[in-house]
Scaffold this motif. Structure first.
Motif, PDB file in Angstrom:
ATOM      1  N   GLU A  32       0.069  76.007  31.063  1.00 32.01           N
ATOM      2  CA  GLU A  32       0.364  75.167  32.227  1.00 32.01           C
ATOM      3  C   GLU A  32       1.826  75.213  32.644  1.00 32.01           C
ATOM      4  O   GLU A  32       2.138  75.385  33.833  1.00 32.01           O
ATOM      5  CB  GLU A  32      -0.069  73.719  31.958  1.00 32.01           C
ATOM      6  CG  GLU A  32       0.048  72.843  33.203  1.00 32.01           C
ATOM      7  CD  GLU A  32      -0.678  71.522  33.051  1.00 32.01           C
ATOM      8  OE1 GLU A  32      -0.967  70.885  34.076  1.00 32.01           O
ATOM      9  OE2 GLU A  32      -0.944  71.115  31.898  1.00 32.01           O
ATOM     10  N   GLN A  36       3.243  76.498  36.231  1.00 32.23           N
ATOM     11  CA  GLN A  36       3.926  75.533  37.106  1.00 32.23           C
ATOM     12  C   GLN A  36       5.288  76.043  37.553  1.00 32.23           C
ATOM     13  O   GLN A  36       5.786  75.652  38.611  1.00 32.23           O
ATOM     14  CB  GLN A  36       4.089  74.189  36.380  1.00 32.23           C
ATOM     15  CG  GLN A  36       2.827  73.352  36.338  1.00 32.23           C
ATOM     16  CD  GLN A  36       3.043  71.993  35.698  1.00 32.23           C
ATOM     17  OE1 GLN A  36       4.126  71.712  35.188  1.00 32.23           O
ATOM     18  NE2 GLN A  36       2.016  71.148  35.720  1.00 32.23           N
ATOM     19  N   ARG A  72      -6.056  75.165  38.195  1.00 29.52           N
ATOM     20  CA  ARG A  72      -5.520  73.818  37.957  1.00 29.52           C
ATOM     21  C   ARG A  72      -4.214  73.625  38.722  1.00 29.52           C
ATOM     22  O   ARG A  72      -4.007  72.594  39.379  1.00 29.52           O
ATOM     23  CB  ARG A  72      -5.299  73.592  36.463  1.00 29.52           C
ATOM     24  CG  ARG A  72      -4.570  72.291  36.164  1.00 29.52           C
ATOM     25  CD  ARG A  72      -4.209  72.167  34.697  1.00 29.52           C
ATOM     26  NE  ARG A  72      -5.167  71.342  33.976  1.00 29.52           N
ATOM     27  CZ  ARG A  72      -5.093  71.091  32.683  1.00 29.52           C
ATOM     28  NH1 ARG A  72      -4.114  71.620  31.954  1.00 29.52           N
ATOM     29  NH2 ARG A  72      -5.989  70.319  32.091  1.00 29.52           N
ATOM     30  N   GLU A  73      -3.329  74.622  38.675  1.00 31.08           N
ATOM     31  CA  GLU A  73      -2.046  74.501  39.355  1.00 31.08           C
ATOM     32  C   GLU A  73      -2.223  74.515  40.871  1.00 31.08           C
ATOM     33  O   GLU A  73      -1.552  73.767  41.594  1.00 31.08           O
ATOM     34  CB  GLU A  73      -1.115  75.631  38.926  1.00 31.08           C
ATOM     35  CG  GLU A  73       0.239  75.644  39.625  1.00 31.08           C
ATOM     36  CD  GLU A  73       1.009  74.337  39.457  1.00 31.08           C
ATOM     37  OE1 GLU A  73       1.889  74.057  40.289  1.00 31.08           O
ATOM     38  OE2 GLU A  73       0.731  73.575  38.489  1.00 31.08           O
ATOM     39  N   ARG A  76      -3.378  71.071  41.845  1.00 34.61           N
ATOM     40  CA  ARG A  76      -2.274  70.109  41.799  1.00 34.61           C
ATOM     41  C   ARG A  76      -1.338  70.297  42.984  1.00 34.61           C
ATOM     42  O   ARG A  76      -0.886  69.335  43.604  1.00 34.61           O
ATOM     43  CB  ARG A  76      -1.496  70.292  40.494  1.00 34.61           C
ATOM     44  CG  ARG A  76      -0.410  69.241  40.250  1.00 34.61           C
ATOM     45  CD  ARG A  76       0.435  69.598  39.038  1.00 34.61           C
ATOM     46  NE  ARG A  76       1.286  70.746  39.294  1.00 34.61           N
ATOM     47  CZ  ARG A  76       2.461  70.686  39.921  1.00 34.61           C
ATOM     48  NH1 ARG A  76       2.916  69.525  40.369  1.00 34.61           N
ATOM     49  NH2 ARG A  76       3.171  71.782  40.120  1.00 34.61           N
ATOM     50  N   ARG A  77      -1.089  71.559  43.326  1.00 37.14           N
ATOM     51  CA  ARG A  77      -0.083  71.889  44.328  1.00 37.14           C
ATOM     52  C   ARG A  77      -0.599  71.748  45.762  1.00 37.14           C
ATOM     53  O   ARG A  77       0.108  71.243  46.646  1.00 37.14           O
ATOM     54  CB  ARG A  77       0.409  73.317  44.083  1.00 37.14           C
ATOM     55  CG  ARG A  77       1.642  73.707  44.851  1.00 37.14           C
ATOM     56  CD  ARG A  77       2.136  75.090  44.418  1.00 37.14           C
ATOM     57  NE  ARG A  77       2.538  75.137  43.015  1.00 37.14           N
ATOM     58  CZ  ARG A  77       3.154  76.186  42.446  1.00 37.14           C
ATOM     59  NH1 ARG A  77       3.433  77.262  43.187  1.00 37.14           N
ATOM     60  NH2 ARG A  77       3.476  76.162  41.175  1.00 37.14           N
ATOM     61  N   ASN A  80      -3.439  68.121  45.735  1.00 33.03           N
ATOM     62  CA  ASN A  80      -2.997  66.878  45.088  1.00 33.03           C
ATOM     63  C   ASN A  80      -4.016  66.372  44.072  1.00 33.03           C
ATOM     64  O   ASN A  80      -4.232  65.178  43.921  1.00 33.03           O
ATOM     65  CB  ASN A  80      -2.717  65.794  46.136  1.00 33.03           C
ATOM     66  CG  ASN A  80      -1.890  64.654  45.560  1.00 33.03           C
ATOM     67  OD1 ASN A  80      -1.093  64.853  44.643  1.00 33.03           O
ATOM     68  ND2 ASN A  80      -2.097  63.444  46.083  1.00 33.03           N
ATOM     69  N   MET A  81      -4.680  67.308  43.374  1.00 33.20           N
ATOM     70  CA  MET A  81      -5.661  66.965  42.344  1.00 33.20           C
ATOM     71  C   MET A  81      -5.475  67.896  41.146  1.00 33.20           C
ATOM     72  O   MET A  81      -5.617  69.109  41.287  1.00 33.20           O
ATOM     73  CB  MET A  81      -7.099  67.105  42.883  1.00 33.20           C
ATOM     74  CG  MET A  81      -7.475  66.073  43.923  1.00 33.20           C
ATOM     75  SD  MET A  81      -9.189  66.240  44.475  1.00 33.20           S
ATOM     76  CE  MET A  81      -9.059  67.675  45.543  1.00 33.20           C
ATOM     77  N   ARG A  82      -5.147  67.323  40.000  1.00 29.52           N
ATOM     78  CA  ARG A  82      -4.988  68.119  38.785  1.00 29.52           C
ATOM     79  C   ARG A  82      -6.232  67.934  37.905  1.00 29.52           C
ATOM     80  O   ARG A  82      -6.649  66.823  37.627  1.00 29.52           O
ATOM     81  CB  ARG A  82      -3.738  67.674  38.011  1.00 29.52           C
ATOM     82  CG  ARG A  82      -3.537  68.404  36.698  1.00 29.52           C
ATOM     83  CD  ARG A  82      -2.375  67.803  35.908  1.00 29.52           C
ATOM     84  NE  ARG A  82      -2.255  68.425  34.585  1.00 29.52           N
ATOM     85  CZ  ARG A  82      -2.951  68.056  33.515  1.00 29.52           C
ATOM     86  NH1 ARG A  82      -3.839  67.047  33.620  1.00 29.52           N
ATOM     87  NH2 ARG A  82      -2.782  68.659  32.353  1.00 29.52           N
ATOM     88  N   HIS A  83      -6.805  69.054  37.468  1.00 32.05           N
ATOM     89  CA  HIS A  83      -8.007  68.996  36.634  1.00 32.05           C
ATOM     90  C   HIS A  83      -7.700  68.353  35.278  1.00 32.05           C
ATOM     91  O   HIS A  83      -6.756  68.767  34.582  1.00 32.05           O
ATOM     92  CB  HIS A  83      -8.556  70.407  36.388  1.00 32.05           C
ATOM     93  CG  HIS A  83      -8.991  71.124  37.624  1.00 32.05           C
ATOM     94  ND1 HIS A  83      -8.106  71.676  38.526  1.00 32.05           N
ATOM     95  CD2 HIS A  83     -10.235  71.391  38.096  1.00 32.05           C
ATOM     96  CE1 HIS A  83      -8.778  72.263  39.506  1.00 32.05           C
ATOM     97  NE2 HIS A  83     -10.076  72.104  39.266  1.00 32.05           N
TER      98      HIS A  83
END
Length: 823
Positions: A32, A36, A72-73, A76-77, A80-83
């Protein structure tokens, strides 16, 4: 005993699978920080590098940790949702061809981006299938930024979308589509004559994720997908038969509610024969072979009157009979019962009878989804049906842990003697909960009961909303408000609607409503802040009131659907309460548990009006549901056994059809057909290839007759064997076609040839389907003659299929010799 010890020491198979997947999730977590640190361009570059590696030989298992870390990234990016880790575990389970069972609100829509992206790296296509157009469009638009941030194309196919748009979206790396659209598009593909018009020719079924897997793969699998065309059946027959059924007395028929079947008694057969003979539409006895169509009309009309109920199975709206999906409570737009049942219901309700359709193409959902090289699914409830998922689809069900502990309280069932007592108790509970502002969802199994309960609520001055098939156009608004402080909602089959009830209301819908007419960005941002603050206050009030209260006003036939209804409360660790309030007059308890439950009630000494809360009652109810589930499973297995027979023929027919369409030179096909045609002709006379035909005057006369009748020639006396005869027949066809080519062009002649082959094949296949449908109506009667209906169906099916393939050859050759191209 040994299995129990192993489970105690090592955990059951589900625990072991989750433990294994958790280790993989830990590997993903280890990547991760590295991922990121990449900027957007580097993230895309990393994804494209991984895609190239997979297409150059890297296995998907080797690519999995990095692929999931990239998704996942990207989530998030760009979304606006991170697993969460449990979502990674769910994604891993689906990649390995399992069904991930995840509770309501655990984010299944986000989870499927993980295996979808990974499998899309192959370039072979991924389908994500859901239950309706609203959900697939919502999910596609919602998840699109995640895929596109990694260089993966995504699209959604909607039912009424233009063909060009559909083709474009089916060509994407990932395609969202609803189950019925997918099935019908597959069937239509195999009815087209132009390869360029086909959706799946260059991207056959590769990997599929089925959302609401239990709904699609089990509930909807009872009914095959059918494409129909108009038949010439006289609609007057339905009216006459309906008039006869109305005259039947109770001892003329037997209804078996557990099996959802109805049969005429001997008295009933005599009564029907007398009535129909009086109408002049029956000659002889009802079950004479020549009356098989009348038998079907009688049976369908009997079912329409005795098994199908208005406002439960269907509604009548604007003079039209509209079906209700028993699992979602929605109207099934454009769907009709087959085999004359819909017309029988129209006659029963006195509305205009639309002509019956004949089957042009069909397939079951089981055989549709088994075409995928790898199939996976996700749902909130599937464990109770794992045996069926394994047996039919070869998919295990993996129960995924929740991200937050479940805080919902599930109470024992409350059972009352009568519906009136139950309704009174529901009113009391609703008033008590509503007094403290707790939002309430009351689930019913039918439109009829939802409206009856609504009438009782109005009489008691309870303000509420009703969601059923009669007002489904307001569904989004009603569900959006159902979690608000003080909201009361009565819903038919809420379990199958595929959308969450959020405490305090749906924040996204609130923002959309509050800002849709605001153009100034600064003003819009200020309003959004105010809406969010108000929402948080509202949500806190709802939590303090106890969260969502779910009242099941009826038990469903399936435990799984009950669990789905419970799952509307307590999402993502929220507070909530659920209770089922039943009566001995409810269909489920009356039909399947009646005597046993009455015995328990008598022993425990419950009084009228008193709520019966006892584990023994719950066990009996669960047992009754298991019986129904087992019966439904047997029904689906039976449907599949019969369709498996047709499926072998369907695959052969569709493959042959596709080969003809793709083949630019059809002359070798014609040569083979000439040989097969004469081989079959001679085989009927007991001869085989290589024998001297001149020694058998019967065969010579037969071939002379065929050449004279079909081709206008009489050269049979010169044939020494089948090969020579076949070559002569081929020469006749070749001469005919060469003459046409001289007058027109080879392209035009090739087009005509393909049209002849395809139209003949389609015509015979449709005839075969109609014959098989008619056979299915009465095949069970052969069991009375100590014969296995399935074996009898196989024998008849293979015999008829051999016949139509023989007819295909003779009809095609005849049409080749007979066609003329008009200038």
């Amino acid at each position: 005993m040994i299995k129990s010890i192993i489970n105690a020491v090592l955990g059951n198979s589900n625990d072991r699978a989750v433990k294994q997947y958790r280790q993989i999730a830990n590997n993903i977590n280890g990547l991760e920080k590295e991922i990121q640190s990449l900027n957007d361009d580097k993230l895309l570059e990393k994804s494209l590098e991984l895609k190239a590696k997979v297409q150059n030989g890297m296995t998907l298992e080797e690519a999995l940790p990095l692929a999931f870390a990239l998704v996942r990234e990207s989530g998030r990016r760009f979304a606006n949702m991170r697993h969460f880790d449990v979502q990674l575990i769910g994604g891993i389970a689906m990649h390995y061809g399992n069904i991930a069972e995840m509770r309501t609100g655990e984010g299944k829509t986000l989870v499927c981006t993980l295996p979808a992206y990974l499998n899309a790296l192959t370039g072979k296509g991924v389908h994500i299938v859901s239950v309706n157009d609203y959900l697939i469009k919502r999910d596609c638009d919602w998840m699109r930024p995640i895929y596109e941030g990694l260089g993966i194309s995504v699209g959604c196919v909607l039912d009424q979308m233009p063909h060009k748009e559909k083709a474009e979206n089916y060509g994407k790396d990932i395609t969202y589509v609803n189950n019925s659209t997918l099935g019908f598009d597959y069937l239509r593909d195999n009815m087209k004559a132009d390869p360029a018009e086909m959706f799946f020719l260059n991207k056959p079924f590769n990997y599929c994720i089925v959302d609401e897997a239990d709904s699609i793969l089990i509930d909807e699998a009872r009914t095959p997908l059918i494409i129909s065309g108009p038949s010439v059946e006289n609609t007057e027959m339905y009216i006459r038969i309906n008039a006869a059924i109305v005259l039947l007395k109770p001892d003329d028929f037997v209804v078996i509610e557990e099996e959802k079947s109805v049969h005429l008694t001997e008295n009933g057969v005599d009564t029907i024969e007398k009535i129909l003979n009086g109408y002049g539409i029956l000659s002889g006895q009802l079950y004479d072979d020549k009356n098989f169509r009348i038998v079907n009309h009688v049976q369908q009309s009997l079912k329409a009157h005795k098994l199908f109920t208005k406002n439960k199975d269907y509604i009548v709206k604007d003079g039209e009979v509209l079906l209700i999906d028993e699992f979602t409570g929605r109207i099934l737009a454009g769907r009709r019962y087959s085999e004359g049942l819909h017309q029988a219901i129209e006659a029963k309700e006195g509305v205009e009878i639309q002509r019956e359709n004949q089957t042009l193409a069909s397939i079951t959902y089981q055989n549709l989804f088994r075409m995928y090289k790898k199939l996976a699914g996700m749902t909130g409830t599937a464990k109770t049906e794992e045996e069926e998922f394994i047996g039919i689809y070869n998919m295990k069900v993996i129960a995924i842990p929740t991200n937050n502990p479940v805080a919902r309280k599930d109470y024992e069932d409350s059972v009352f003697l009568t519906k009136e007592q139950k309704n009174k108790a529901i009113i009391e509970l609703v008033k008590e909960a509503n007094g403290k502002g707790q939002p309430i969802l009351i689930g019913t199994a039918s439109v009829e009961y939802s409206e009856a309960l609504s009438d009782v609520f109005r009489q008691n001055g309870i303000v509420h909303e009703v969601l059923n098939a009669k007002n489904h156009e307001r569904e989004a608004k009603i569900i959006s408000d159902a979690g608000k402080f003080g909201a009361i909602t009565i819903s038919t089959n809420m379990a199958g609607r595929g959308t969450d009830i959020k405490l305090g209301g749906n924040i996204d819908a609130m923002i959309l409503d509050g800002t849709q007419n605001i153009e100034d960005e600064a003003q819009k941002a200020e309003i959004i802040v105010q809406i969010k603050e108000k929402y948080e206050v509202e949500r806190q009030k709802v939590l303090e009131a106890g969260g969502l209260l779910v009242i099941g006003a009826e038990r469903y036939e399936s435990r799984r659907v009950d669990d789905q209804l419970r799952g509307r409360s307590g999402r993502q660790g929220d507070k909530g309460e659920t209770i089922f309030m039943l009566s001995l007059e409810d269909d489920l308890l009356r039909i399947f548990g009646g005597d046993r439950i009455k015995s328990i009630v008598s022993k425990l000494g419950f009084k009228p009006g008193e709520a019966m809360n006892h584990s023994m009652l719950t066990r009996v109810i669960r047992y009754s549901q298991k019986r129904i589930e087992s019966m439904n499973y047997d029904m689906r297995k039976n449907i599949l056994k019969y369709d498996d027979v047709l499926n072998q023929q369907r695959i052969f027919m569709y493959t042959k059809r596709l080969n003809i369409i793709k083949n630019k030179d059809l002359m070798p096909e014609i040569k083979n057909m000439c040989h097969d045609f004469l081989t079959h002709t001679c085989a009927q006379a007991g001869l085989v290839a290589g024998q001297n035909l001149l020694n058998n005057q019967i065969v010579i006369d037969k071939i002379k007759e065929i050449f004279g009748r079909e081709f206008g020639k009489d050269d049979a006396q010169n044939f020494e064997n089948i090969d020579i005869a076949a070559q002569s027949l081929y020469n006749l066809c070749e001469d005919k076609l060469n003459g046409c080519i001289l007058q027109h062009s080879s392209n035009i002649v090739d087009s005509v040839l393909m049209s002849i082959f395809i139209s003949t094949l389609d015509e015979l296949w449709q005839s075969h389907l109609s014959m098989m449908t008619a056979l299915m109506d009465g095949i069970h009667l052969r069991s009375y003659g100590q014969k296995d209906p399935l074996n009898e169906y196989k024998i008849e099916s293979y015999r008829n299929f051999d016949l139509i393939m023989t007819l295909f050859i003779s009809m095609s050759l005849h049409r080749i010799m007979a066609f003329e191209i008009q200038d």
